[in-house]
Enzyme design. Sequence first.
Site, PDB file in Angstrom:
ATOM      1  N   HIS A  82     -35.934  61.554   2.033  1.00 41.42           N
ATOM      2  CA  HIS A  82     -34.881  62.323   3.216  1.00 41.42           C
ATOM      3  C   HIS A  82     -34.013  61.450   3.953  1.00 41.42           C
ATOM      4  O   HIS A  82     -33.631  61.499   4.933  1.00 41.42           O
ATOM      5  CB  HIS A  82     -35.616  63.209   4.180  1.00 41.42           C
ATOM      6  CG  HIS A  82     -36.467  64.260   3.547  1.00 41.42           C
ATOM      7  ND1 HIS A  82     -35.965  65.595   3.334  1.00 41.42           N
ATOM      8  CD2 HIS A  82     -37.803  64.324   3.073  1.00 41.42           C
ATOM      9  CE1 HIS A  82     -36.937  66.175   2.943  1.00 41.42           C
ATOM     10  NE2 HIS A  82     -37.967  65.475   2.523  1.00 41.42           N
ATOM     11  N   ASN A 155     -38.747  72.494   4.735  1.00 39.23           N
ATOM     12  CA  ASN A 155     -37.656  72.414   3.614  1.00 39.23           C
ATOM     13  C   ASN A 155     -37.141  73.877   3.357  1.00 39.23           C
ATOM     14  O   ASN A 155     -37.601  74.706   3.778  1.00 39.23           O
ATOM     15  CB  ASN A 155     -38.540  72.106   2.266  1.00 39.23           C
ATOM     16  CG  ASN A 155     -38.843  70.473   2.107  1.00 39.23           C
ATOM     17  OD1 ASN A 155     -38.251  69.906   3.049  1.00 39.23           O
ATOM     18  ND2 ASN A 155     -39.924  70.162   1.177  1.00 39.23           N
TER      19      ASN A 155
HETATM   20 FE1  HDE Z   1     -42.016  64.720   4.279  1.00 43.96          FE
HETATM   21  N1  HDE Z   1     -41.735  62.675   4.843  1.00 43.96           N
HETATM   22  N2  HDE Z   1     -43.807  64.188   3.400  1.00 43.96           N
HETATM   23  N3  HDE Z   1     -42.217  66.666   3.493  1.00 43.96           N
HETATM   24  N4  HDE Z   1     -40.506  65.075   5.094  1.00 43.96           N
HETATM   25  C1  HDE Z   1     -40.890  62.302   5.550  1.00 43.96           C
HETATM   26  O1  HDE Z   1     -40.829  60.913   7.348  1.00 43.96           O
HETATM   27  C2  HDE Z   1     -44.393  62.983   3.597  1.00 43.96           C
HETATM   28  C3  HDE Z   1     -43.456  67.203   2.757  1.00 43.96           C
HETATM   29  C4  HDE Z   1     -39.689  66.667   5.292  1.00 43.96           C
HETATM   30  O2  HDE Z   1     -34.988  64.605   8.822  1.00 43.96           O
HETATM   31  C5  HDE Z   1     -40.811  60.899   6.020  1.00 43.96           C
HETATM   32  O3  HDE Z   1     -39.357  60.302   9.043  1.00 43.96           O
HETATM   33  C6  HDE Z   1     -45.776  63.029   2.815  1.00 43.96           C
HETATM   34  C7  HDE Z   1     -43.464  68.407   2.753  1.00 43.96           C
HETATM   35  C8  HDE Z   1     -38.354  66.507   6.062  1.00 43.96           C
HETATM   36  O4  HDE Z   1     -36.020  63.006   9.378  1.00 43.96           O
HETATM   37  C9  HDE Z   1     -42.326  60.564   5.696  1.00 43.96           C
HETATM   38  C10 HDE Z   1     -45.753  64.156   2.302  1.00 43.96           C
HETATM   39  C11 HDE Z   1     -42.386  68.831   3.632  1.00 43.96           C
HETATM   40  C12 HDE Z   1     -38.217  64.898   6.120  1.00 43.96           C
HETATM   41  C13 HDE Z   1     -42.645  61.928   4.970  1.00 43.96           C
HETATM   42  C14 HDE Z   1     -44.505  65.057   2.635  1.00 43.96           C
HETATM   43  C15 HDE Z   1     -41.491  67.685   4.123  1.00 43.96           C
HETATM   44  C16 HDE Z   1     -39.417  64.386   5.596  1.00 43.96           C
HETATM   45  C17 HDE Z   1     -39.881  59.885   5.611  1.00 43.96           C
HETATM   46  C18 HDE Z   1     -46.946  64.734   1.418  1.00 43.96           C
HETATM   47  C19 HDE Z   1     -41.780  70.279   3.713  1.00 43.96           C
HETATM   48  C20 HDE Z   1     -37.214  64.482   6.719  1.00 43.96           C
HETATM   49  C21 HDE Z   1     -38.945  59.609   6.840  1.00 43.96           C
HETATM   50  C22 HDE Z   1     -48.127  64.999   2.176  1.00 43.96           C
HETATM   51  C23 HDE Z   1     -42.863  70.940   4.760  1.00 43.96           C
HETATM   52  C24 HDE Z   1     -37.361  64.382   8.477  1.00 43.96           C
HETATM   53  C25 HDE Z   1     -39.857  60.267   7.962  1.00 43.96           C
HETATM   54  C26 HDE Z   1     -36.029  64.132   8.934  1.00 43.96           C
HETATM   55  C27 HDE Z   1     -39.577  63.094   5.794  1.00 43.96           C
HETATM   56  C28 HDE Z   1     -44.002  61.909   4.332  1.00 43.96           C
HETATM   57  C29 HDE Z   1     -44.202  66.435   2.007  1.00 43.96           C
HETATM   58  C30 HDE Z   1     -40.320  67.828   4.968  1.00 43.96           C
HETATM   59  C31 HDE Z   1     -42.394  59.538   4.595  1.00 43.96           C
HETATM   60  C32 HDE Z   1     -46.772  62.054   3.088  1.00 43.96           C
HETATM   61  C33 HDE Z   1     -44.478  69.444   2.115  1.00 43.96           C
HETATM   62  C34 HDE Z   1     -37.513  67.514   6.293  1.00 43.96           C
HETATM   63  O5  HDE Z   1     -43.200  60.217   6.551  1.00 43.96           O
END
Ligand code: HDE
Length: 696
Positions: A82, A155
Amino acid sequence: MAKKSPSSAVRPTHAQEVGTGGELHQSTTAAECLTTNQGLPIADDQNTLTIGPRGPQLLEDFILREKITHFDHERIPERVVHARGYAAHGYFEAYENNRKLTKAAFLNDLDIKTPVFCRFSTVAGSEGSFDTARDVRGFSVKFYTSQGNYDLVGNNIPVFFIQDAIKFPDLIHAVKPEPDRGFPQAQSAHDTFWDFISLNPESMHTIMWVMSDRGIPRSFRMMEGFGVHTFRMINVKGESNFVKFHWRPKLGTFSLIWDEAVKLGGADPDFHRRDLFNSIELGDFPEWELSVQAFTEAEANEFDFDVLDPTKLIPEELVPLTPLGKMVLDRNIDNFFAETEQVAFCPSHLVPGIDFSNDPLLQGRLFSYLDTQLSRLGSPNFHQIPINKPKCPFANFQRDGHMQMEVPTGKVANQPNTLDDGSIRENPTLGFQSYPAEEAGKKLRLRPESFADHYTQARLFYVSMIEPEQQHIAAAIAFELGKCNEVKVRTRMLGHLQNIDETLATMVGEKLGMAGHADTIVPRVPVGDPEPSPALSQYTKAPASIAGKKIGVLVTEGVDSKLVAAIRKAAKAEGATVELVAPKIGTVKDSMDKDLLPDHFLVGAPSALFDILIVAPADDCVDMLLQQAAAIDWIRDGYGHLKVIGYTGAATKMFEKASVPMYNEPGVEDVTNGKLDELIGQAKQHRIWNRESKVR
Ligand code: HDE
């Protein structure tokens, strides 16, 4: 090198250059002139300290060193996923008392507008990639509530690729540029991604969504959002319901056509952010309704899928949406880095009245986001950055660390204590209480059997699409697999598609020239035959409206002034905007000899930038336009992108050259003689789907 005369060696100061006679602009810190970071007034910020006008520079020049050192450290690590995002401020208002479901104050207090900050993003591309890549879009909202910050980090697709957080690094490594070569950027169309997907049948449902038109949204303003996981809501009585969060855009959900998305990637890599920024600048504030699907644990146990499995959605026919309130984005950021880049969302930022479920993907996320912020923002004090700081009072004994911005007072930094009168303590009544769910069982690493059906909901999604949506899914999968060099990846994927839908598998196989080459993949549990869920099709529920859409008008010198006025009037009445495109960007004289200021220069403004097209050249400019490929492509692409196109009679030769039919052709209309209304009426159907079989 010729020696310079002494006079030419005199280097001007900024004040001299701009001729302000020494009056300097005030900086944002209200200093009287430019200063160093220590507040020292700067006399000359244009020239480095040297020995003699042409001599060596001095290490002593602390003003140069401070400026360059700061510049050298201006970037922070981009988000690991992201990375490319764009955000805006706004507010959330609860509709009516939601007390039955939750005690969360921001969902109950009807007199309060809760400030929000909302960031949209692509997942795979780096910060400098383009907006219109095929990808999932992030939809994160930070609510600055009276009980602390609540982050709903969702999302635009209601399901996810994997069921367990431990697989996330593999998924992301697979979609990111291949490590040996460092490309492709912002693309899932490559071997490592499809190899991983085809080895993980649990990703089949989400892959159907990403390959559908949802993967290429028209605008952030026209995107749905989902919390994805099952969460809990807890009311004052301590009763728990499960919920799934939904954001619905007021304008309806719309997408691009793939060819359009590809062309926009070049013509305007910032297409989505510009669209959001401009609409807010114009006062046309985007709006979403927040709803939940609420259900009890007992109801959850009756579903034929597991609500803890993030690869499953709950059809709205099974659990309808309960609207909770609306979000309006009404203020653009002041500074991209300070706000959009430094904002730190964490699904673990909760308020009383909302709680987690045992979804294993969610549980992993609860660890990951705080952890990643520590390395991205470099300090456990990231909550003190203005964009992250709660707007309600907060207090505890956490102290020190990199970039501590506060000056805590008092003798003690611990509790309980009897040394500092009135030291702050916890409060069991006001404070957050985790829902006391009963848990028991053996310690193990095991995927629940109830997560094993990977195809039925993938099929549900596919059969719920209208025909053009199904065609687009087939075309997108074929496109992506066509970019995979590994034959075994393609044949494996064809095997999965057969388990989802035979016709889909055949279509993709034929497009690739690989019909009959599918691997046999035996599903772990029999694939169901679900009834279509019309709520999943974005076009079935699209509003008959052009609100928020953009009309592009191709004009030349001498353009009919009445027509331009009529287009503007009609657009205004419908909540749409009009932008003029001209072969030259300078002023254009219309038929009444009045000045029109074009918004775009034709060579830089392909018709992909607009939703509705009108070709309105003056007679004597048509020959000139016939020599311009950009003008002919404007029409040809608009037709290929299934857009409604209006024209004036003068444009006939241009349509001929573009091989675009003008007569008895749905969605191609003469807009003279008051027929503009007809065009607008057709545009409310959005795209002319029946045309697709003629152009692709
Ligand atoms: Fe994320 N995800 N994600 N994700 N995600 C990040 O956090 C992660 C997942 C989502 O506008 C990171 O600050 C893991 C689902 C958004 O700043 C990180 C898993 C959904 C954003 C991270 C998921 C999301 C992130 C990277 C699996 C929808 C952007 C930068 C367990 C429900 C936030 C940060 C923004 C960002 C990890 C799966 C949505 C690395 C480990 C499912 C919208 O922490």
